[in-house]
Write a protein that holds these residues in place. Sequence first.
Motif, PDB file in Angstrom:
ATOM      1  N   LEU A  11       0.915  -1.417   0.390  1.00 52.53           N
ATOM      2  CA  LEU A  11      -0.050   0.352  -0.338  1.00 52.53           C
ATOM      3  C   LEU A  11       1.043   1.415  -0.327  1.00 52.53           C
ATOM      4  O   LEU A  11       0.719   2.424  -0.426  1.00 52.53           O
ATOM      5  N   SER A  12       2.203   0.954   0.481  1.00 58.14           N
ATOM      6  CA  SER A  12       3.135   2.530   0.232  1.00 58.14           C
ATOM      7  C   SER A  12       3.157   2.991  -1.330  1.00 58.14           C
ATOM      8  O   SER A  12       3.655   3.761  -1.008  1.00 58.14           O
ATOM      9  N   PRO A  24       1.295   6.428  -1.329  1.00 51.78           N
ATOM     10  CA  PRO A  24       2.088   7.826  -1.336  1.00 51.78           C
ATOM     11  C   PRO A  24       3.676   7.848  -1.844  1.00 51.78           C
ATOM     12  O   PRO A  24       3.966   9.094  -2.550  1.00 51.78           O
ATOM     13  N   THR A  46     -10.886  -5.835   4.624  1.00 50.10           N
ATOM     14  CA  THR A  46      -9.911  -5.095   4.826  1.00 50.10           C
ATOM     15  C   THR A  46      -8.772  -4.253   4.989  1.00 50.10           C
ATOM     16  O   THR A  46      -8.079  -3.389   5.189  1.00 50.10           O
ATOM     17  N   MET A  47      -8.133  -5.226   3.967  1.00 47.86           N
ATOM     18  CA  MET A  47      -7.457  -4.168   2.633  1.00 47.86           C
ATOM     19  C   MET A  47      -8.115  -3.365   1.889  1.00 47.86           C
ATOM     20  O   MET A  47      -7.579  -2.473   1.159  1.00 47.86           O
ATOM     21  N   MET A  86      -9.968  -1.396   2.427  1.00 47.52           N
ATOM     22  CA  MET A  86     -10.344  -0.283   3.824  1.00 47.52           C
ATOM     23  C   MET A  86      -8.387   0.159   4.065  1.00 47.52           C
ATOM     24  O   MET A  86      -9.036   1.424   3.849  1.00 47.52           O
ATOM     25  N   GLY A  87      -8.197  -0.875   3.775  1.00 43.60           N
ATOM     26  CA  GLY A  87      -6.922  -0.314   4.537  1.00 43.60           C
ATOM     27  C   GLY A  87      -6.717   1.296   2.658  1.00 43.60           C
ATOM     28  O   GLY A  87      -5.688   1.976   2.989  1.00 43.60           O
ATOM     29  N   ALA A 135      -7.712   4.181   3.195  1.00 41.66           N
ATOM     30  CA  ALA A 135      -7.662   5.025   4.220  1.00 41.66           C
ATOM     31  C   ALA A 135      -5.931   5.526   3.512  1.00 41.66           C
ATOM     32  O   ALA A 135      -5.268   6.451   3.970  1.00 41.66           O
ATOM     33  N   ALA A 136      -5.262   4.273   2.952  1.00 44.22           N
ATOM     34  CA  ALA A 136      -3.805   5.095   2.104  1.00 44.22           C
ATOM     35  C   ALA A 136      -4.445   5.952   1.365  1.00 44.22           C
ATOM     36  O   ALA A 136      -3.228   6.623   0.455  1.00 44.22           O
ATOM     37  N   GLY A 137      -5.454   6.241   0.286  1.00 46.41           N
ATOM     38  CA  GLY A 137      -5.402   6.708  -0.330  1.00 46.41           C
ATOM     39  C   GLY A 137      -5.937   6.325  -2.005  1.00 46.41           C
ATOM     40  O   GLY A 137      -5.551   7.488  -3.120  1.00 46.41           O
ATOM     41  N   PRO A 174     -19.365   5.194   3.748  1.00 43.99           N
ATOM     42  CA  PRO A 174     -19.004   6.179   4.400  1.00 43.99           C
ATOM     43  C   PRO A 174     -17.401   5.910   4.821  1.00 43.99           C
ATOM     44  O   PRO A 174     -17.243   7.600   5.427  1.00 43.99           O
ATOM     45  N   LEU A 175     -16.296   5.573   4.835  1.00 46.16           N
ATOM     46  CA  LEU A 175     -15.178   5.322   4.732  1.00 46.16           C
ATOM     47  C   LEU A 175     -14.197   6.354   3.384  1.00 46.16           C
ATOM     48  O   LEU A 175     -13.198   7.441   3.663  1.00 46.16           O
ATOM     49  N   PHE A 180     -15.631  10.110   4.359  1.00 45.52           N
ATOM     50  CA  PHE A 180     -14.285   9.990   5.203  1.00 45.52           C
ATOM     51  C   PHE A 180     -13.499  11.395   4.690  1.00 45.52           C
ATOM     52  O   PHE A 180     -12.755  11.991   4.993  1.00 45.52           O
ATOM     53  N   PHE A 181     -12.605  10.414   4.238  1.00 46.93           N
ATOM     54  CA  PHE A 181     -11.488  10.936   2.757  1.00 46.93           C
ATOM     55  C   PHE A 181     -11.937  12.287   2.076  1.00 46.93           C
ATOM     56  O   PHE A 181     -11.396  12.536   0.981  1.00 46.93           O
TER      57      PHE A 181
END
Lengths: 364, 364, 364, 364
Positions: D260-261, D264, D290-291, D293-294, D297-299, D336-337, D340-341
């Motif tokens: 996921l890095s 960025p 789970t991944m 959602m990750g 969040a990582a964009g 919703p996530l 959120f972002f």
Amino acid sequence: MIVVMKDETPPSEIERIINELQGWDVVPEKLVGKNKIVIGLVGETAAIKSEYIQQISPFIEETIRVKKPYKRASLEFRYGEYSTVTVVTPNGKVDFGKDSPLVVIAGPCSVENEEMIVETAQVVKAAGAKFLRGGAYKPRTSPYAFQGHGESALDLLAKAREVTGLGIITEVMDTADVDKIANVADILQVGARNMQNFSLLKKVGATGKPVLLKRGLSATIEEWLMAAEYILAAGNPNVILCERGIRSFDRQHTRNVLDLSVVPVLRTLTHLPITIDPSHATGKSQYVPTMTMGAIAAGTDSLMIEVHPNPAKALSDGPQSLKPQEFQELMLEVKPLAQFFGRGTKSLQSQTLSQFVTKDYSKV
Amino acid sequence: MIVVMKDETPPSEIERIINELQGWDVVPEKLVGKNKIVIGLVGETAAIKSEYIQQISPFIEETIRVKKPYKRASLEFRYGEYSTVTVVTPNGKVDFGKDSPLVVIAGPCSVENEEMIVETAQVVKAAGAKFLRGGAYKPRTSPYAFQGHGESALDLLAKAREVTGLGIITEVMDTADVDKIANVADILQVGARNMQNFSLLKKVGATGKPVLLKRGLSATIEEWLMAAEYILAAGNPNVILCERGIRSFDRQHTRNVLDLSVVPVLRTLTHLPITIDPSHATGKSQYVPTMTMGAIAAGTDSLMIEVHPNPAKALSDGPQSLKPQEFQELMLEVKPLAQFFGRGTKSLQSQTLSQFVTKDYSKV
Amino acid sequence: MIVVMKDETPPSEIERIINELQGWDVVPEKLVGKNKIVIGLVGETAAIKSEYIQQISPFIEETIRVKKPYKRASLEFRYGEYSTVTVVTPNGKVDFGKDSPLVVIAGPCSVENEEMIVETAQVVKAAGAKFLRGGAYKPRTSPYAFQGHGESALDLLAKAREVTGLGIITEVMDTADVDKIANVADILQVGARNMQNFSLLKKVGATGKPVLLKRGLSATIEEWLMAAEYILAAGNPNVILCERGIRSFDRQHTRNVLDLSVVPVLRTLTHLPITIDPSHATGKSQYVPTMTMGAIAAGTDSLMIEVHPNPAKALSDGPQSLKPQEFQELMLEVKPLAQFFGRGTKSLQSQTLSQFVTKDYSKV
Amino acid sequence: MIVVMKDETPPSEIERIINELQGWDVVPEKLVGKNKIVIGLVGETAAIKSEYIQQISPFIEETIRVKKPYKRASLEFRYGEYSTVTVVTPNGKVDFGKDSPLVVIAGPCSVENEEMIVETAQVVKAAGAKFLRGGAYKPRTSPYAFQGHGESALDLLAKAREVTGLGIITEVMDTADVDKIANVADILQVGARNMQNFSLLKKVGATGKPVLLKRGLSATIEEWLMAAEYILAAGNPNVILCERGIRSFDRQHTRNVLDLSVVPVLRTLTHLPITIDPSHATGKSQYVPTMTMGAIAAGTDSLMIEVHPNPAKALSDGPQSLKPQEFQELMLEVKPLAQFFGRGTKSLQSQTLSQFVTKDYSKV
């Protein structure tokens, strides 16, 4: 699944058995080994009981299930007998295999021009190579890098073949190019980046031409053998496996890590012959001689070594190419080591090198 | 930074220069090579101009900056001269180094009992090994696995040493155990999992004992040399590097990938001698002979091979251990290959093996 | 193997069963979960038939074999209940676990001096961190790099603890240092390079102190859990697992690859709580906020983030350290995201930050 | 090299500059950003001095050299502005990009039959997906595994597109198939195994169709961007990068490691939009939510998720496919996530699901 025939089985009976098996939803293939004739069966064999097959003929010695996912590539499929891939070159037949002399393939990364490729061919032939390598179509990381001269380079390879009698090996990258490359090449090379280009594997399989299949950058041995299986399943038994280094976490000193343990491992898994490419594995010419010696001691059947008349000016992969003289010197060491391991051959005996070494390649 | 002395420099002048340099915030070390005496300087050398040093004495030939982060381990630090690590064993001195005969270390993974370790020692000695390996303290993935017999196993190693005169090499895992192991062992082994256990490196460095430093599972060559530098910086020049296979994406057929290209690469980077451990690299005894041969051809200075009287019943690492007879047969191949590469030695000549091969180890 | 007790079992009966089991060549451990009391058995359980155990008491509900090689670390060993590791700090108890609020650990790589560590502690506390990290003993690739201030740094950590009430976490590298570090630290950290330093694992296991166990550079998940098992087997149930990035073939842009999938994977394998360290994983502060958010969304129980008052002048790992203000800003995003996932807490509410943000850290 | 135009530059002047630059042995491309118009130059720019270009027109604000080897893919080439790839689907335009709402692509690994693909399309559309994925030509490790229904599957995808209005994305493996696939697909997918199939990259580049380019199994980020550059250099700016997990040493629990890095990191290197494929990365459906959602969040800009009406009977990749209901539930969390972002959209709002969830997919 393989059906092992008794020694005294008449040929007509084998044909009869094959005919009968063709009705069973499997593809039977007759494989004539040195000691045994076996009939390989690929397809829905899970449902076929051994007893059923035994009942077909009293000449059937036994039936054995091949448990590996790569059927035709497995050593069991040939009843434990290693295969020999024979390539016909203008200079004669050359055998790749565990029981044959060491075969050396050499030449530049790319075909650059006629003089360069013909002279390199002469040099590597004189030093003992049986095949000339040279890229017409080049897989390059950057779209702005030299992509190979393509079709015109094929003509130059044909010229080098004509002049020297060496067999030609060159890479095929696109299904659309397979036929025209197969017209010139004696061995089709499938590169590491295309090891799982399944369309390409099927197409080169359909040609029947010998194929040198490089291991992918991070391909497992099983994935590699499954890629070979694509070619075999397309009806082409002439596959040579080529280890060229795998990707690792440490790329500071060598481009890849040469995994020489594939040699003993492959011997337990497959009947296919093996080539080692120390040039791509290390990426630096200074390490090529040492790894060449290591590869021979590990039992490789063949070597693929980059040689360029002037590496500093090479259009691709210069740093990993030996100079002609370095290659000649290396071959002088290769020969006695191959003999030490019982893999020597007259062909590895250098012919009169004097006519070539006089040329000063540093000024090319 | 190194200061190269002229050939005719009187010893007293070298001492004078070292004394003067000690006032410069650097640690000077005198290194006596075959061709040259150099003074190595480690510390804040960036600020020191070469001219300043030249002015100390007219006997200074030149000063050279070592750019690598590993100073003492670098080949430049010894002005291009490979070092020899000499280990004193009851049977005499044994040299590890590029210009010395091939040294073979052999023995079981773990010391199991007196009979087993003493007999194995006798077998490997007879076959040509100079050192006995055997674990007293074992790094095991599981806390419930056999952890080695510890101190009592050290006594058994001492016994085997006494009986055979072989040098002893055994692993040290804890700074608290260094001293007691150093009392018995001729070479301290730092295992792959402890390659960056810096406390341990400092401690074994302080003993001055020869240290065999295994490469970490996924250590880069630079990290490995920096680990060696910890030992050297602690004042112990007797470091032997041991490649034992690196971790890769394919662990189906071999436990690790033996990276034989470290041999030619290390030759360009460091003066330290090299050992190859084909047993841990492959994890399977059937691949050990082939990779042993490959390692010799790649130019290793030494080999470390697991031998167990009854691998099927070994308390650890049975699958990668050769049986005594397999080891004897391998040594019969090792010897001529080492001679082929100019690394032969009388010591590799098998002594009368008959007294050992009569024992039926399959029933041990 | 675990023995699950019926709900109504009287405590004395459980004691009786444990006593009886102690005669069976196994180590019984009573584990009181929220729903069930189970007795875990470790040792030679293979030979024990379930029926035998059932016969001990009618209060036994069932017996279940734990097939995983890590017994105590497995989720089955706790009958599917996740454990909570509670750490007592001057500011109160802090729980690490799947059902507890997100815990943030922050601080510099190394303890450099009193002002620096105390002020950083105050800043991270104000922003919502519960623990201060800071290295006294540092594992450094080079022997010439700053190795940490050692014992004197422990005193400074004690001071920061006293001033702020934060829990302290610091790395232990040598079995010889465990006791003195345990006197100061609330959590002992075992670093990635020492994940398989089994002597150290046993020693920190013996202390009973909470241990944060970093995953090794190329440790498999199973090896990581086996390392945890060493600590658990030594009698210390307080283990927190910390993912800090694994080694890959691409190290150009991030130091390691943060493997966030360990979070859902570990949830199926183990009951132990999880921490993510985005600072070491990426090696660059600019990527830390994004990976922090990713880690929370993936469900981590805790975060470990490097913060340094002046990263450009840090004695170690400056490039991966956030500046205090960057950390404060990140925490303002962390809090609502943690709440979104039901992992919010008052403690994550920033206290009055104004007193700290006025200081110009760029001039420190 | 890019030429940045002043804000007030008249269009005719830009045309004039481009015409003039065409005489310079470079390829000029006009790029209209939100804030600036720039002219990108690719080719032999090393010899071109900035002053020469400045002299062409007073409307030139500045010239900047792009140092990265991937020119058109680099963020500098667009003067720091992220690009949006707009795909026209029957349901309207969909934007992929950093400033656009999260886009979800979903569907089965392979197109199996009409009912299955049309119903899956309806389900994923109802849950909020904008694109249907489904393989017609499948890259399979084994030649004996299901290879996709090929051309007839393309017809079924066209049918699903017609019924639901969803955009279609499907993989192209052979240059010979590009045109017929481009007739049906809204996005062409180049798979991980073909990331460096340069012939294929050139061919999909020539179509101008949006291309989703998966990262190779062990491709570095730079190699991935160079592969994208092949497509861009062929004149196709519509490239979407897709991370699908990289190969690691630990393949016991997840098929690959989802990196996921890259999110960025890619933001600092390229303007191209990003997709994350958690299904192929983990290889197990239980870890997909789970991944997912990750990844949000990582964009990530987009997600590609496998959904199959009956994973247990899937012809390929069943274990990693979500069931329709699982996908619906996941989308209820995704929405919703994403909001959120700040990446929310009406389209992610589930339409009335009731009509689909009533069907019992476990019996399909």
